[in-house]
Write a protein that holds these residues in place. Structure first.
Motif, mmCIF file in Angstrom:
data_model
loop_
_atom_site.group_PDB
_atom_site.id
_atom_site.type_symbol
_atom_site.label_atom_id
_atom_site.label_comp_id
_atom_site.label_asym_id
_atom_site.label_seq_id
_atom_site.Cartn_x
_atom_site.Cartn_y
_atom_site.Cartn_z
ATOM 1 N N SER A 24 40.188 10.571 74.755
ATOM 2 C CA SER A 24 38.764 10.810 74.999
ATOM 3 C C SER A 24 38.575 12.182 75.638
ATOM 4 O O SER A 24 39.315 12.572 76.532
ATOM 5 N N SER A 26 36.044 14.730 77.913
ATOM 6 C CA SER A 26 35.257 14.507 79.121
ATOM 7 C C SER A 26 33.828 14.099 78.758
ATOM 8 O O SER A 26 33.326 14.406 77.677
ATOM 9 N N LYS A 64 34.493 8.234 75.737
ATOM 10 C CA LYS A 64 33.509 7.926 76.789
ATOM 11 C C LYS A 64 32.182 8.593 76.419
ATOM 12 O O LYS A 64 32.182 9.758 76.028
ATOM 13 N N GLN A 85 31.629 3.110 75.597
ATOM 14 C CA GLN A 85 32.754 3.716 74.903
ATOM 15 C C GLN A 85 32.565 3.532 73.401
ATOM 16 O O GLN A 85 32.269 2.427 72.943
ATOM 17 N N MET A 290 31.969 6.900 86.465
ATOM 18 C CA MET A 290 32.621 7.641 85.387
ATOM 19 C C MET A 290 32.183 9.108 85.377
ATOM 20 O O MET A 290 32.984 10.003 85.097
ATOM 21 N N SER A 293 33.903 10.858 88.223
ATOM 22 C CA SER A 293 35.322 11.044 87.928
ATOM 23 C C SER A 293 35.527 12.164 86.901
ATOM 24 O O SER A 293 36.601 12.752 86.828
ATOM 25 N N ASP A 294 34.470 12.525 86.169
ATOM 26 C CA ASP A 294 34.550 13.688 85.276
ATOM 27 C C ASP A 294 33.972 14.948 85.929
ATOM 28 O O ASP A 294 33.637 15.918 85.245
ATOM 29 N N LYS A 340 39.824 0.773 86.413
ATOM 30 C CA LYS A 340 41.004 1.616 86.648
ATOM 31 C C LYS A 340 42.143 1.379 85.657
ATOM 32 O O LYS A 340 42.937 2.294 85.420
ATOM 33 N N TYR A 343 40.998 3.676 82.907
ATOM 34 C CA TYR A 343 40.855 5.064 83.368
ATOM 35 C C TYR A 343 41.459 5.201 84.771
ATOM 36 O O TYR A 343 40.734 5.146 85.769
ATOM 37 N N GLU A 345 42.259 7.529 86.545
ATOM 38 C CA GLU A 345 41.721 8.595 87.411
ATOM 39 C C GLU A 345 40.598 8.094 88.327
ATOM 40 O O GLU A 345 40.362 8.692 89.372
#
Ligand code: ATP
Ligand code: MG
Ligand code: MG
Ligand code: MG
Length: 478
Positions: A24, A26, A64, A85, A290, A293-294, A340, A343, A345
């Motif tokens: 994926s 960003s 994403k 998604q 999300m 986190s990006d 998690k 993802y 991260e």
């Protein structure tokens, strides 16, 4: 079937059929014309338009996505998330309609025990562009679909182009029939609650120009290299396969909804409005997680403003569930734990994410506290004067100085038994916009939302020192 399992089956299926598995991209798109990645095809646009030669003939991804245009649908329809998604398979001049239809049907209807999704073919319907006889024939041959489960629709729903001269072509969409309990049996063309769209197949077949609208353009010629772009909603398939009512009840989202219920002491399923609020919270907290986190941080412009809206809408929804104190620590932890595995991260960057979320929550809760005081006084005054309508300038002051969204003022006024003079509010907003425009011309910079000042001021000593200040303020309320 857990969401992770549906995702893995997808990637395995297309990898086995010669597709390069592409991670994926960003949520923050490279495309400067897009705020966010809105579809699986976005990272592949240079290959699909032929600008850059594709490094592989076929690819697959689980991308994403953020769609802010669906924000008003969230929690009300079963199928719209601001974050979701999109599973995609792509062909760059390689296979075309027959391959795309064949593989989609195979993956959907292969039994679960054999690696597929195990849909009953009788529960599936398709739509096609009305003149796409080739696709209609293929659906009959490959899937054995009877005529009545293939609906022919027009360009407004079943044709894809970018609005610019370039590639274009018909689409064909696959729908799941949830059964008569959800609506009448007229097929996807008549009811999108009963018939849930799960997968869109786009056949990029023509070069077009003279694009005047979605439905008005000129076909120049067939493309020498035709492409396939498909998108299947992972959460939509997950909610159907998990036997739940909507995408907010799937394994990746439900824990946040449950936490919201727990924190508010209200039971999910007991009251329609409360249920919608819990679904909004579950959706928005995940989207915010999300986004952060990006690398997006709350702000008053662009992407940061969207994030801020999601966070504030969650706080507002919790408040409408009767919770006035902070809840983000618990809600975000629940979303992190649900996301998690897919993802990692979100767990490794969590300290930073949590810090941003809690900071925003603290600020907005102060804003709300300050604004609520003003509103309460105004309500009292309005009632004392024998009026049933809160003045437009009160709503404007709350918006402009305290960062109150108008919907919040409307809802809180309604709870107090008052309407709001919306006309007066709107005209004050229009005045303000023209002032801001004139101002921007001189400063060459526009703030997306003036409520930034409310955040600072509500924190400081100057505006909210107690009821003496509020009394001064209330004179402004007229
Ligand atoms: P709908 O008509 O239900 O709003 P769409 O036609 O806008 O969906 P597409 O642009 O065709 O959706 O996207 C491809 C697929 O992505 C859809 O078939 C659906 O499964 C999924 N999808 C689209 N929007 C969302 C959303 N907001 N939340 C979850 N899944 C979505
Ligand atoms: Mg849509
Ligand atoms: Mg659609
Ligand atoms: Mg669609």
């Amino acid at each position: 079937m857990q969401t992770a399992d549906i995702r893995q089956r997808w990637l395995d299926f297309f990898a086995e059929r010669g597709h390069a598995v592409v991670p994926s991209a960003s949520l923050v798109s490279d495309d400067p014309t897009l705020l966010f990645t809105v579809a699986g095809m976005v990272p592949f646009v240079p290959y699909l338009t032929g600008l850059v030669p594709a490094p592989y003939p076929r690819a697959t991804s689980v991308q994403k996505c953020i769609r802010t245009n669906d924000i008003e649908e969230v929690g009300k329809t079963p199928r719209h998330g601001t974050f979701f998604q999109m599973n995609g398979n792509f062909s760059f001049g390689d296979y075309f309609k027959e391959g795309a239809i064949g593989m989609a049907w195979e993956l959907l209807t292969t039994p679960e025990a054999d690696g597929g999704y195990g849909f009953d073919p009788n529960d599936l319907w398709v739509t096609v562009y009305k003149d796409d006889d080739e696709a209609i024939e293929l659906w009959k041959q490959i899937a054995g679909l009877p005529e009545e489960r293939i609906q022919r629709l027009d360009k407004d729903t079943n044709y894809w182009h970018t609005g610019q001269p370039g590639p274009a072509g018909p689409c064909s969409e696959i729908f799941f029939d949830r059964g008569p309990a959800y609506g009448a049996d007229g097929g996807p063309a008549t009811d999108d609650d009963r018939y849930v769209e799960i997968w869109n197949l786009v056949f990029m077949q023509y070069l077009i120009d003279d694009v005047k609208s979605k439905t008005d353009f000129r076909i120049v010629r067939e493309l020498p290299k035709k492409n396939i772009d498909t998108g299947m909603g992972l959460e939509r398939v997950a909610f159907i396969k998990q036997g739940v009512e909507n995408m907010y009840e799937i394994d990746q989202v439900r824990p946040v909804l449950d936490r919201a219920a727990e924190l508010s002491g209200r039971r999910y399923g007991a009251d329609h409005d409360d249920d919608v609020r819990m679904r909004i919270i579950a959706d928005h907290i995940r989207s915010a997680l999300m986004l952060m986190s990006d690398g997006v941080s709350p702000s008053n412009e662009g992407r940061g403003y969207i994030l801020r809206r999601l966070l504030r809408r969650s706080i507002r929804a919790m408040r409408l569930l009767g919770v006035e104190g902070p809840t983000f620590r618990e809600l975000f932890a629940a979303s992190r734990d649900a996301m998690k595995a897919a993802y990692p991260e979100v767990a490794t960057d969590y300290t930073h994410i949590e810090q941003l979320a809690l900071g925003e929550e603290e600020t907005f809760l102060r804003t709300l506290t300050a604004g609520t005081g003003i509103l309460d006084l105004a309500v009292e005054k309005t009632k004392r004067a024998g009026s049933a309508e809160l003045a437009g300038d009160t709503a404007f002051l709350l918006h402009d100085t305290y960062g109150f969204p108008i919907e919040l003022t409307l809802e809180m006024a309604e709870e107090a038994g008052l309407a709001v003079d919306r006309g007066a509010f709107d005209s004050l907003m229009t005045d303000q916009r023209s002032r801001a425009k004139a101002d921007a011309k001189s400063k060459k910079k526009v703030l997306a939302d003036l409520s930034v000042y409310a955040d600072f001021r509500a924190k400081g000593e100057t505006i909210f020192t107690g009821y003496s200040d509020l009394t001064t303020q209330s004179s402004v309320l007229g």
